[in-house]
Design a protein around this motif. Structure first.
Motif, PDB file in Angstrom:
ATOM      1  N   ARG A 582     -33.942  19.405  15.388  1.00 18.75           N
ATOM      2  CA  ARG A 582     -33.765  20.126  16.762  1.00 18.75           C
ATOM      3  C   ARG A 582     -32.326  19.853  17.095  1.00 18.75           C
ATOM      4  O   ARG A 582     -31.905  20.764  17.513  1.00 18.75           O
ATOM      5  CB  ARG A 582     -34.768  19.752  17.959  1.00 18.75           C
ATOM      6  N   THR A 590     -37.118  25.436  15.352  1.00 19.80           N
ATOM      7  CA  THR A 590     -37.930  26.063  15.925  1.00 19.80           C
ATOM      8  C   THR A 590     -38.811  26.852  14.807  1.00 19.80           C
ATOM      9  O   THR A 590     -40.313  26.848  15.243  1.00 19.80           O
ATOM     10  CB  THR A 590     -37.174  27.302  16.815  1.00 19.80           C
ATOM     11  N   ILE A 591     -38.244  27.538  14.035  1.00 22.62           N
ATOM     12  CA  ILE A 591     -39.277  28.206  13.063  1.00 22.62           C
ATOM     13  C   ILE A 591     -40.222  27.048  12.220  1.00 22.62           C
ATOM     14  O   ILE A 591     -41.318  27.477  11.978  1.00 22.62           O
ATOM     15  CB  ILE A 591     -38.486  29.392  12.056  1.00 22.62           C
ATOM     16  N   ASP A 592     -39.730  26.057  11.842  1.00 23.21           N
ATOM     17  CA  ASP A 592     -40.468  25.037  11.264  1.00 23.21           C
ATOM     18  C   ASP A 592     -41.567  24.543  11.998  1.00 23.21           C
ATOM     19  O   ASP A 592     -42.481  24.190  11.535  1.00 23.21           O
ATOM     20  CB  ASP A 592     -39.422  23.747  10.864  1.00 23.21           C
ATOM     21  N   VAL A 593     -41.458  24.519  13.385  1.00 27.76           N
ATOM     22  CA  VAL A 593     -42.551  23.813  14.329  1.00 27.76           C
ATOM     23  C   VAL A 593     -43.457  25.145  14.500  1.00 27.76           C
ATOM     24  O   VAL A 593     -44.747  24.833  14.364  1.00 27.76           O
ATOM     25  CB  VAL A 593     -41.921  23.387  15.699  1.00 27.76           C
ATOM     26  N   ASN A 594     -42.974  26.440  14.602  1.00 26.65           N
ATOM     27  CA  ASN A 594     -44.032  27.484  15.291  1.00 26.65           C
ATOM     28  C   ASN A 594     -44.639  28.214  14.171  1.00 26.65           C
ATOM     29  O   ASN A 594     -45.644  28.797  14.368  1.00 26.65           O
ATOM     30  CB  ASN A 594     -43.042  28.350  16.134  1.00 26.65           C
ATOM     31  N   LEU A 595     -43.870  28.269  12.909  1.00 25.29           N
ATOM     32  CA  LEU A 595     -44.594  29.334  11.856  1.00 25.29           C
ATOM     33  C   LEU A 595     -45.769  28.618  11.399  1.00 25.29           C
ATOM     34  O   LEU A 595     -46.076  27.219  11.469  1.00 25.29           O
ATOM     35  CB  LEU A 595     -43.541  29.249  11.128  1.00 25.29           C
ATOM     36  N   HIS A 614     -41.961  22.860   6.150  1.00 28.23           N
ATOM     37  CA  HIS A 614     -42.517  24.101   5.438  1.00 28.23           C
ATOM     38  C   HIS A 614     -41.941  24.223   4.065  1.00 28.23           C
ATOM     39  O   HIS A 614     -40.802  23.604   3.753  1.00 28.23           O
ATOM     40  CB  HIS A 614     -42.277  25.357   6.329  1.00 28.23           C
ATOM     41  N   THR A 691     -36.729  38.991  14.615  1.00 28.16           N
ATOM     42  CA  THR A 691     -37.090  38.273  16.006  1.00 28.16           C
ATOM     43  C   THR A 691     -35.675  37.347  16.072  1.00 28.16           C
ATOM     44  O   THR A 691     -35.421  36.565  15.197  1.00 28.16           O
ATOM     45  CB  THR A 691     -38.354  37.252  15.611  1.00 28.16           C
ATOM     46  N   ILE A 693     -34.081  34.393  16.907  1.00 26.28           N
ATOM     47  CA  ILE A 693     -34.331  33.038  17.133  1.00 26.28           C
ATOM     48  C   ILE A 693     -33.351  32.075  18.060  1.00 26.28           C
ATOM     49  O   ILE A 693     -33.623  31.385  18.786  1.00 26.28           O
ATOM     50  CB  ILE A 693     -34.565  32.351  15.779  1.00 26.28           C
TER      51      ILE A 693
END
Length: 703
Positions: A582, A590-595, A614, A691, A693
């Motif tokens: 982060r 963010t995408i690594d956590v949320n996807l 990921h 989207t 980010i």
């Protein structure tokens, strides 16, 4: 004519070496004291070029030193001082047990390396008369070369089960200890000079070792130094990576990271073990520098040389960031050590000696190709001089053979993978897989020599001497003084020639990245040690103590700050593992956590990907852009099918990073990637989104 180096007798305190006028008059010493004071004042007041200005103006080392001690600057309390902040970063004792598996892994690999290295040292008949510390340091450097080659060869076939790797390393370490019989080695006593030197360097060593076990933060490290071992570990094989051109460089150091990952069966924790192994190169270099300076001058000169080197912020930085220049400096120190031993101990067999020197030069080249300039060519020339002196070709043949033993597997790997042994270099001669004339121009623009002007020469010379943020004032303060002592003048002359070659070759033949001149530091430290002991007079000893106090104190202050590297030395590693991505790149984290866990992401414009959990597809700026290879010349429907065939579920575009590369000072970036093209793919139903980010990062989902 080759330098003939002989170890002079150590003059007694009551009978110092005669130095002419300098030994009879106090005026030269007064002038020298004024010159030293002027140099230190300049060093403290010169603005740090890589530190952004503050509202109060440019930052310099003097301001940092004043901010270190509470009360020196009004309003700065212990908590606000740099000393207080450093103590706070050392207060997380409860987190130290997290480091035990890392230390155990690094210790296992290091012991195996030293077992192999000592066998090589004995074969070269260089194990005697070198001292326990120097022997262990040389063992480590030699052994890591062999471990790197073994990892490469086995990894090309397929990486074995972690338990097989652990058992092999343990057996190698045990066999090495049994064969070396260290309990029979002669041991010397720790005298006062050595005790003082150890006390001085101890804080630097402790901070460096702790810092090496923190998550990586540097772009190059995240892009390939530890990212490539991560990919090899996950694939269970060392293979050609068409998306990362840097992985075709010699990866002798990176193989240690891979070994750490295999022993720990985890790519993130194993990389920390590899970083700790990299830090050990700095300590090994310091030991060999001390031994070399002691042979050329006195034991005190050796102790000061080690202090000069190990208190340098650059050395600390190379220990906490997994660059390969730290190991390269280690091999530089070992080359000097082996050569000086050969000149001061003429009973060594020339062929064995030069085979060992060639092997060390190969180890340097296995760090990076640029070692050709400071390592391979100079010692190759010295081997030719030795051939002329002895009327025999054996020294040069042995030198080339030793180098070839190390480098042939790395060159063969590239021939198999790309058709070019030094890919991506020498494209005009060998060609190379996926390389084009346009890409060669892009590479040359980024890595080629820079304009030669008097201004740049003066600027970079001053940078090397002291302006660089991470340089120490002690090199320039002491090294020239080696010419004042007749006993060390000859050695100082040859060291000066060697330093001049390294500087000029760096300045003329490379793109002048600051890390590329760091191989100068070992020889510079040896010369500084000799210069620091040019006189035994009480007046000079007082001046020397003052210069050392200011230099070491300033270096410690700087090394304790985040300017030298991540300094959360006792931080919670589990927290840092989740928080560091982060801090480094919040949108990507963010995408690594949320996807979803099964998401497979194509990255456009971003290559610092080590921390991502990921699976991703990425490429460096010097490789074909993956999205362009998938979409160019194809209809939207064909592009969509290509994405689905590769299991790509999302496309992440980092417009900020793309803009940085497209800047005139950047490396360049393909014109194929544009917002309009993504808008067309979205309109055609290939992608959905975007989207946002962040302000300059977009995420698209493959429909």
């Amino acid at each position: 004519m080759t330098p003939h180096v002989s170890r002079p007798p150590t003059p007694s305190p009551t009978n110092p070496p005669s130095l002419g006028l300098l030994g009879r008059s106090g005026w030269p010493l007064i002038l020298l004291a004024v010159a030293q004071a002027a140099w230190l004042v300049w060093f403290l007041m010169e603005p740090l070029p890589n530190v952004p200005p503050t509202p109060g103006g440019r930052v310099n080392r003097g301001l940092l030193a004043l901010s270190a001690i509470p009360g020196l600057v009004p309003g700065i309390t212990l908590q606000d001082s740099l000393l207080g902040k450093a103590l706070g970063e050392l207060s997380g004792f409860q987190n130290l047990p997290q480091r035990l598996p890392i230390v155990a892994t690094a210790a296992l690999i290091a012991l195996a390396a030293m077992g192999i290295g000592d066998w090589l040292l004995r074969k070269a008949r260089m194990e005697s008369n070198c001292g326990v510390a120097a022997r262990l340091a040389a063992d480590y450097l030699l052994g890591t070369v062999v471990l790197g080659l073994a990892t490469l060869i086995v990894g090309r076939i397929g990486l074995p089960n972690p338990w097989v790797v652990r058992a092999a390393l343990l057996a190698t370490a045990a066999a090495g200890v049994y064969a070396a019989k260290p309990w029979r080695w002669p041991r010397g006593r720790l005298d006062g000079n050595a005790a003082i030197a150890l006390a001085i360097v101890a804080p630097f060593a402790v901070l460096m070792l702790l810092g090496s076990m923190l998550p990586a933060i540097d772009f190059d490290v995240l892009e390939y130094h530890i990212q490539a071992p991560k990919e090899y570990h996950q694939a269970r094989q060392i293979m050609f990576l068409p998306h990362n051109v840097y992985t075709n460089m010699p990866f002798g150091v990176e193989m240690l990271h891979l070994l750490g990952m295999e022993v720990m069966a985890d790519w993130w924790w194993g990389a920390l073990a590899g970083q700790l192994l990299v830090a050990l190169f700095g300590l090994a270099a310091g030991v060999l520098i001390a031994s070399t300076a002691a042979r050329l001058g006195s034991w005190k000169a050796g102790c000061v040389a080690a202090v000069v080197y190990l208190t340098t912020p650059w050395v600390y930085r190379l220990g906490v960031i997994a660059y390969v220049e730290g190991p390269l400096c280690g091999f530089q120190a070992a080359l000097l050590w082996a050569y000086v031993r050969g000149r001061t101990e003429p009973d060594h067999a020339p062929a064995r000696l030069w085979a060992l020197i060639g092997f060390l030069a190969g180890g340097a080249t296995a760090c990076k190709y640029t070692a050709i300039l400071p390592s391979v060519l100079p010692f190759g020339v010295l081997s030719l001089v030795e051939c002329w002196r002895g009327r025999s070709l054996r020294p040069t043949l042995a030198y080339v053979l030793g180098w070839a033993v190390v480098m042939t597997p790395w060159l063969a790997k590239n021939v198999i993978d790309t058709g070019n042994p030094v890919y991506p270099l020498a494209y005009g001669i060998f060609g190379g897989r996926d390389w084009t004339p346009e890409r060669e121009i892009q590479w040359a623009n980024a890595h080629g020599p820079r304009p030669i002007t008097a201004y740049f020469f003066r600027y970079h010379l001053i940078e090397v001497l002291g302006r660089s943020d991470w340089q120490s004032p002690l090199y320039a303060a002491f090294a020239p003084l080696a010419f004042l002592n007749p006993r060390t003048r000859r050695a100082a002359g040859w060291l000066g020639v060697y330093l001049a070659w390294m500087f000029l070759s760096w300045w003329v033949l490379t793109h002048r990245l600051d890390r590329f001149w760091l191989p100068m530091l070992p020889a510079f430290a040896v010369m500084a040690g000799l210069g620091a002991d040019w006189s035994r007079s009480l007046a000079w000893r007082a001046i020397r103590a003052g210069v050392l106090a200011v230099g070491v104190g300033t270096n410690l202050v700087y090394s304790s700050t985040a300017l030298a590297g991540l300094n959360e030395w006792t931080g919670d590693l589990e927290f840092l593992r989740s928080d560091m991505p982060r801090r480094l790149n919040a949108p990507l984290a963010t995408i690594d956590v949320n996807l979803p866990a099964d998401a497979r992401i194509l990255l456009v414009g971003q290559a610092a990907v080590f921390h991502l959990r990921h699976p991703v597809l990425y490429n460096t700026v010097f490789n074909p852009e993956i999205i362009e290879t998938l979409a160019a010349g194809r209809s939207p429907e064909e592009f969509h099918e290509a994405l689905r065939e590769r299991g790509i579920t999302h496309v992440y575009v980092d417009w900020k990073e793309i803009g940085r590369h497209r800047d005139p000072a950047g490396y360049g970036f393909t014109d194929f990637v544009t917002p309009e093209r993504f808008a067309a793919w979205t309109a055609a139903g290939v992608l959905s989104g975007p989207t946002a980010i962040a302000m300059e990062q977009d995420l698209y989902e493959v429909r």
